[in-house]
Design a protein around this motif. Structure first.
Motif, PDB file in Angstrom:
ATOM      1  N   SER A 126     -12.540   8.268   7.750  1.00 17.86           N
ATOM      2  CA  SER A 126     -11.896   7.135   8.404  1.00 17.86           C
ATOM      3  C   SER A 126     -10.590   7.527   9.088  1.00 17.86           C
ATOM      4  O   SER A 126     -10.238   6.968  10.115  1.00 17.86           O
ATOM      5  CB  SER A 126     -11.635   6.007   7.401  1.00 17.86           C
ATOM      6  OG  SER A 126     -10.714   6.439   6.419  1.00 17.86           O
ATOM      7  N   HIS A 127      -9.845   8.469   8.507  1.00 19.46           N
ATOM      8  CA  HIS A 127      -8.560   8.875   9.074  1.00 19.46           C
ATOM      9  C   HIS A 127      -8.338  10.363   8.860  1.00 19.46           C
ATOM     10  O   HIS A 127      -8.776  10.925   7.861  1.00 19.46           O
ATOM     11  CB  HIS A 127      -7.409   8.106   8.415  1.00 19.46           C
ATOM     12  CG  HIS A 127      -7.390   6.661   8.743  1.00 19.46           C
ATOM     13  ND1 HIS A 127      -8.176   5.747   8.073  1.00 19.46           N
ATOM     14  CD2 HIS A 127      -6.705   5.958   9.671  1.00 19.46           C
ATOM     15  CE1 HIS A 127      -7.962   4.546   8.572  1.00 19.46           C
ATOM     16  NE2 HIS A 127      -7.075   4.645   9.546  1.00 19.46           N
ATOM     17  N   VAL A 145     -11.826   9.361   3.249  1.00 24.65           N
ATOM     18  CA  VAL A 145     -13.007   8.523   3.400  1.00 24.65           C
ATOM     19  C   VAL A 145     -12.669   7.221   2.685  1.00 24.65           C
ATOM     20  O   VAL A 145     -12.571   7.197   1.460  1.00 24.65           O
ATOM     21  CB  VAL A 145     -14.248   9.185   2.767  1.00 24.65           C
ATOM     22  CG1 VAL A 145     -15.454   8.282   2.886  1.00 24.65           C
ATOM     23  CG2 VAL A 145     -14.506  10.536   3.398  1.00 24.65           C
ATOM     24  N   ILE A 146     -12.418   6.166   3.443  1.00 28.18           N
ATOM     25  CA  ILE A 146     -12.052   4.885   2.845  1.00 28.18           C
ATOM     26  C   ILE A 146     -13.279   4.002   2.831  1.00 28.18           C
ATOM     27  O   ILE A 146     -13.870   3.727   3.868  1.00 28.18           O
ATOM     28  CB  ILE A 146     -10.889   4.228   3.609  1.00 28.18           C
ATOM     29  CG1 ILE A 146      -9.665   5.136   3.519  1.00 28.18           C
ATOM     30  CG2 ILE A 146     -10.593   2.851   3.035  1.00 28.18           C
ATOM     31  CD1 ILE A 146      -8.480   4.659   4.297  1.00 28.18           C
ATOM     32  N   LEU A 180      -9.434  -0.017   5.054  1.00 25.18           N
ATOM     33  CA  LEU A 180      -8.043  -0.400   5.192  1.00 25.18           C
ATOM     34  C   LEU A 180      -7.700  -0.374   6.670  1.00 25.18           C
ATOM     35  O   LEU A 180      -8.267   0.400   7.430  1.00 25.18           O
ATOM     36  CB  LEU A 180      -7.138   0.597   4.456  1.00 25.18           C
ATOM     37  CG  LEU A 180      -7.305   0.706   2.943  1.00 25.18           C
ATOM     38  CD1 LEU A 180      -6.483   1.879   2.414  1.00 25.18           C
ATOM     39  CD2 LEU A 180      -6.875  -0.575   2.269  1.00 25.18           C
ATOM     40  N   SER A 181      -6.737  -1.180   7.036  1.00 29.39           N
ATOM     41  CA  SER A 181      -6.305  -1.162   8.426  1.00 29.39           C
ATOM     42  C   SER A 181      -5.505   0.112   8.683  1.00 29.39           C
ATOM     43  O   SER A 181      -4.997   0.753   7.749  1.00 29.39           O
ATOM     44  CB  SER A 181      -5.444  -2.390   8.731  1.00 29.39           C
ATOM     45  OG  SER A 181      -4.172  -2.276   8.096  1.00 29.39           O
ATOM     46  N   GLU A 204       1.436   2.948   6.408  1.00 25.76           N
ATOM     47  CA  GLU A 204       2.502   2.550   5.486  1.00 25.76           C
ATOM     48  C   GLU A 204       2.353   3.248   4.137  1.00 25.76           C
ATOM     49  O   GLU A 204       3.333   3.687   3.544  1.00 25.76           O
ATOM     50  CB  GLU A 204       2.521   1.027   5.303  1.00 25.76           C
ATOM     51  CG  GLU A 204       3.001   0.284   6.536  1.00 25.76           C
ATOM     52  CD  GLU A 204       4.403   0.691   6.964  1.00 25.76           C
ATOM     53  OE1 GLU A 204       5.338   0.614   6.127  1.00 25.76           O
ATOM     54  OE2 GLU A 204       4.575   1.091   8.127  1.00 25.76           O
ATOM     55  N   HIS A 205       1.140   3.328   3.650  1.00 29.08           N
ATOM     56  CA  HIS A 205       0.868   4.025   2.391  1.00 29.08           C
ATOM     57  C   HIS A 205       1.286   5.485   2.508  1.00 29.08           C
ATOM     58  O   HIS A 205       1.968   6.029   1.628  1.00 29.08           O
ATOM     59  CB  HIS A 205      -0.626   3.906   2.079  1.00 29.08           C
ATOM     60  CG  HIS A 205      -1.057   4.564   0.814  1.00 29.08           C
ATOM     61  ND1 HIS A 205      -1.265   5.921   0.724  1.00 29.08           N
ATOM     62  CD2 HIS A 205      -1.328   4.053  -0.410  1.00 29.08           C
ATOM     63  CE1 HIS A 205      -1.649   6.224  -0.502  1.00 29.08           C
ATOM     64  NE2 HIS A 205      -1.696   5.102  -1.214  1.00 29.08           N
TER      65      HIS A 205
END
Length: 172
Positions: free
Chosen positions: A27-28, A93-94, A99-100, A106-107
């Motif tokens: 995902s990111h 891998v979310i 999550l946005s 922010e996390h």
């Protein structure tokens, strides 16, 4: 970036590409840079410490949601497969609704801020702080990105076949 660091970064990016090619739903992608590192050796030690603290560990932080609507406590695990001592790149891998991008950013800010604090202000960082040439002028810069994906809408292949066979018209 010296040639060794460039080669390591390329290897890390190829590892992420391989994960995507193997069907891992990334995902990111996180890229971490030590900015204003006093020396390359100190930067290497900082990156190694960061790796030890975030690699394959579920990290939980409470973050404020945009617009003051409340808080969330996401758990994110950053990964980089292989036998490494440090990494500039990680992926996650979310699952479970996801999550946005804001929540992930922010996390990640909170996680990295706490790690900077531990190195600069606690005994955890003594080994690094005692290295020749150390100053507190360094920081951490990070960027988050998302892998590009290619999706084929249902029926697209049939529409293409119709175009090839002259079945489509310019009337809508």
């Amino acid at each position: 970036m010296n040639p060794q660091e460039a080669a390591a970064a390329e290897t890390q990016l190829n590892t992420i590409k391989q994960q995507l090619n193997n069907g891992v739903l990334i995902s990111h992608i996180l890229n971490i840079k030590v900015s204003n590192e006093p020396t390359n050796a100190i930067g290497t030690q900082i990156r190694s410490y960061l790796f030890q603290e975030i690699q394959n560990k579920p990290l939980t932080r409470t973050i404020n949601l945009p617009g003051g609507v409340g808080t969330a406590t996401p758990i994110i695990t950053w990964q980089m497969p292989g036998n490494l001592q440090s990494s500039d790149y990680y992926f996650t891998v979310i699952q479970g609704g996801g999550l946005s991008d804001f929540q992930v950013a922010e996390h990640t800010k909170k996680v990295l801020r706490s790690l900077i604090y531990r190195i600069k202000e606690t005994a955890v960082g003594d080994k690094i702080k005692e290295m020749e040439g150390y100053t507190d002028a360094w920081g951490i810069a990070f960027s988050l990105s998302k892998p590009l994906t290619y999706e084929v809408p249902l029926g697209a292949n049939n529409y293409w076949a119709d175009l090839q066979n002259g079945g489509a018209t310019d009337e809508q």
